[in-house]
Design an enzyme around this catalytic site. Sequence first.
Site, PDB file in Angstrom:
ATOM      1  N   ARG A 146      -8.876   2.445  -3.144  1.00 54.72           N
ATOM      2  CA  ARG A 146      -8.473   1.826  -2.446  1.00 54.72           C
ATOM      3  C   ARG A 146      -9.786   0.868  -1.923  1.00 54.72           C
ATOM      4  O   ARG A 146      -9.790  -0.610  -1.351  1.00 54.72           O
ATOM      5  CB  ARG A 146      -7.882   2.289  -1.183  1.00 54.72           C
ATOM      6  CG  ARG A 146      -6.605   2.979  -1.573  1.00 54.72           C
ATOM      7  CD  ARG A 146      -5.845   3.376  -0.489  1.00 54.72           C
ATOM      8  NE  ARG A 146      -4.491   4.175  -0.801  1.00 54.72           N
ATOM      9  CZ  ARG A 146      -4.459   5.332  -1.010  1.00 54.72           C
ATOM     10  NH1 ARG A 146      -5.330   5.966  -1.102  1.00 54.72           N
ATOM     11  NH2 ARG A 146      -3.342   5.546  -1.653  1.00 54.72           N
ATOM     12  N   GLY A 193       2.886 -11.514   3.319  1.00 54.56           N
ATOM     13  CA  GLY A 193       2.618 -11.279   1.956  1.00 54.56           C
ATOM     14  C   GLY A 193       4.369 -11.260   1.639  1.00 54.56           C
ATOM     15  O   GLY A 193       4.670  -9.951   2.079  1.00 54.56           O
ATOM     16  N   ALA A 194       4.468 -11.836   0.696  1.00 55.92           N
ATOM     17  CA  ALA A 194       5.918 -11.715   0.133  1.00 55.92           C
ATOM     18  C   ALA A 194       5.955 -10.953  -1.274  1.00 55.92           C
ATOM     19  O   ALA A 194       6.632 -11.141  -2.097  1.00 55.92           O
ATOM     20  CB  ALA A 194       6.714 -12.770  -0.145  1.00 55.92           C
ATOM     21  N   ARG A 196       5.288  11.923   1.508  1.00 51.74           N
ATOM     22  CA  ARG A 196       4.872  12.159   0.217  1.00 51.74           C
ATOM     23  C   ARG A 196       4.716  13.712   0.432  1.00 51.74           C
ATOM     24  O   ARG A 196       5.323  14.600  -0.368  1.00 51.74           O
ATOM     25  CB  ARG A 196       3.466  11.724  -0.336  1.00 51.74           C
ATOM     26  CG  ARG A 196       3.914  10.072  -0.606  1.00 51.74           C
ATOM     27  CD  ARG A 196       2.540   9.491  -1.280  1.00 51.74           C
ATOM     28  NE  ARG A 196       2.875   8.333  -2.142  1.00 51.74           N
ATOM     29  CZ  ARG A 196       1.899   7.226  -1.856  1.00 51.74           C
ATOM     30  NH1 ARG A 196       0.661   7.425  -1.465  1.00 51.74           N
ATOM     31  NH2 ARG A 196       2.473   5.810  -2.560  1.00 51.74           N
ATOM     32  N   HIS A 215      -6.271   7.594   4.429  1.00 48.79           N
ATOM     33  CA  HIS A 215      -5.367   7.543   3.721  1.00 48.79           C
ATOM     34  C   HIS A 215      -5.779   8.068   2.419  1.00 48.79           C
ATOM     35  O   HIS A 215      -6.840   8.292   1.975  1.00 48.79           O
ATOM     36  CB  HIS A 215      -5.233   5.995   3.734  1.00 48.79           C
ATOM     37  CG  HIS A 215      -3.675   5.436   2.816  1.00 48.79           C
ATOM     38  ND1 HIS A 215      -2.909   6.551   2.660  1.00 48.79           N
ATOM     39  CD2 HIS A 215      -3.623   4.251   2.179  1.00 48.79           C
ATOM     40  CE1 HIS A 215      -1.733   5.941   2.037  1.00 48.79           C
ATOM     41  NE2 HIS A 215      -2.283   4.859   1.848  1.00 48.79           N
ATOM     42  N   ASN A 249      -9.824  -8.347   0.543  1.00 48.60           N
ATOM     43  CA  ASN A 249      -8.831  -8.130   1.589  1.00 48.60           C
ATOM     44  C   ASN A 249      -9.429  -8.282   3.002  1.00 48.60           C
ATOM     45  O   ASN A 249      -8.467  -8.890   4.037  1.00 48.60           O
ATOM     46  CB  ASN A 249      -8.286  -6.742   1.368  1.00 48.60           C
ATOM     47  CG  ASN A 249      -7.424  -6.928   0.120  1.00 48.60           C
ATOM     48  OD1 ASN A 249      -7.065  -7.760  -0.463  1.00 48.60           O
ATOM     49  ND2 ASN A 249      -6.683  -5.677  -0.276  1.00 48.60           N
ATOM     50  N   VAL A 291       5.171  -5.040  -1.568  1.00 48.66           N
ATOM     51  CA  VAL A 291       5.409  -4.090  -0.375  1.00 48.66           C
ATOM     52  C   VAL A 291       5.961  -5.188   0.668  1.00 48.66           C
ATOM     53  O   VAL A 291       7.166  -4.673   1.298  1.00 48.66           O
ATOM     54  CB  VAL A 291       3.984  -3.916   0.261  1.00 48.66           C
ATOM     55  CG1 VAL A 291       4.142  -2.952   1.265  1.00 48.66           C
ATOM     56  CG2 VAL A 291       3.365  -2.803  -0.673  1.00 48.66           C
ATOM     57  N   GLY A 292       5.517  -6.340   0.841  1.00 52.03           N
ATOM     58  CA  GLY A 292       6.092  -7.271   1.776  1.00 52.03           C
ATOM     59  C   GLY A 292       7.547  -7.479   1.707  1.00 52.03           C
ATOM     60  O   GLY A 292       8.445  -7.196   2.720  1.00 52.03           O
ATOM     61  N   VAL A 333      -0.854  -2.857   6.664  1.00 47.52           N
ATOM     62  CA  VAL A 333      -0.520  -2.114   5.367  1.00 47.52           C
ATOM     63  C   VAL A 333      -1.580  -2.270   4.398  1.00 47.52           C
ATOM     64  O   VAL A 333      -1.754  -1.371   3.533  1.00 47.52           O
ATOM     65  CB  VAL A 333       0.739  -2.439   5.000  1.00 47.52           C
ATOM     66  CG1 VAL A 333       1.352  -1.526   3.949  1.00 47.52           C
ATOM     67  CG2 VAL A 333       1.847  -2.465   6.187  1.00 47.52           C
TER      68      VAL A 333
END
Length: 316
Positions: free
Chosen positions: A91, A10-11, A154, A178, A98, A14-15, A121
């Site tokens: 999410r 995955g670019a 965080r 999460h 996904n 995040v990637g 991720v």
Amino acid sequence: MRRAKISVIGAGNVGATCAHWAAAKELGDVVLLDIPDKEGVAKGKALDLSCCGPMERFDANIHGTADYADTAGSDVVIVTAGLPRKPGMSRDDLIGTNVKIVRSVTEQVAKHSPDSIMILVSNPLDAMVYTAWKSSGFPTSQIVGQAGCLDVARYRAFLAMKLGCSVEDISALLLGGHGDDMVPLPRYTSVHGIPVSQLLSEAEITECVNRAKVGGGEIVKLMGTSAYYAPASGSVQMAESIIKDKKRILPCAAFCDSEYGVGGYFVGVPCILGSAGVEKVIEIDLDETERALMDESISHVKDLVGTVTEMFPDLA
Ligand code: APR
């Protein structure tokens, strides 16, 4: 000495940011892979990053591709492929799409890098870690999810803002899933060894915990897409511990059987990450309130996995 090889699947936001941190830290050579339609994006970002080397002073080969053969023999594979959240989405809303993506990705990773450690991720994280485990056939020690590193970062950042002190001096731990599902542990939070309860009131600590819980949502509302700097930083922190065999204790989604009485699911727990992947899950004492929150979190993981296996019975 052979350089480590890190593949990032995955670019997207995040990637590409994972590739950036990994190269900047000189963790090894980086392969950035996306779908054939986005091969140009993967190649372009890899080339752009490569040109930072002379200025940022890192030596790393960064290669963009859509071909899994280029990822062969990776030591660590960071899986960021999948849809991000849009405003108003949880999410869990991403689950159907996904799971399909992560399933196809992790089958390929297992084929080309059977000895790699996979860091998941993509969200919803707890469901994706399970999907990756089932579809890769990897031993549980080779599968780990990134959520806790981000959530705890965080939490530490918000505590430091409140205290007006360096983030470096805040040491903290979280358990569970999460975001909303995380189990805060103020009892295990200290500021350079001083229990945080001596420096902040209960209400102030709760404010930081709550902000960390919805920290992802706060960013989605502001940007219209999900966060990427800190999620990528958390993933690369894990990759670093594995590649350098640092054996850091980091909160990660790891497989727990008897640990915390989980009974065979991946949940957020502190674990030692080294060259063998998840080398040990660390069990800590929980009081009644913490235990109840942990049970709630575990039950949400079970529900999510139940949804996955209902939608995709062959992943059961
Ligand atoms: N194989 C490889 N890459 C894929 C595949 C696939 N089968 N399917 C999608 N991708 C790629 C997309 O083409 C896109 O480039 O994954 C990339 C995702 O990038 P973004 O849309 O920018 O999403 P990002 O913000 O990076 O988030 C990715 O990480 O934190 C989580 O919730 C987030 O699930 C999301 C994931």
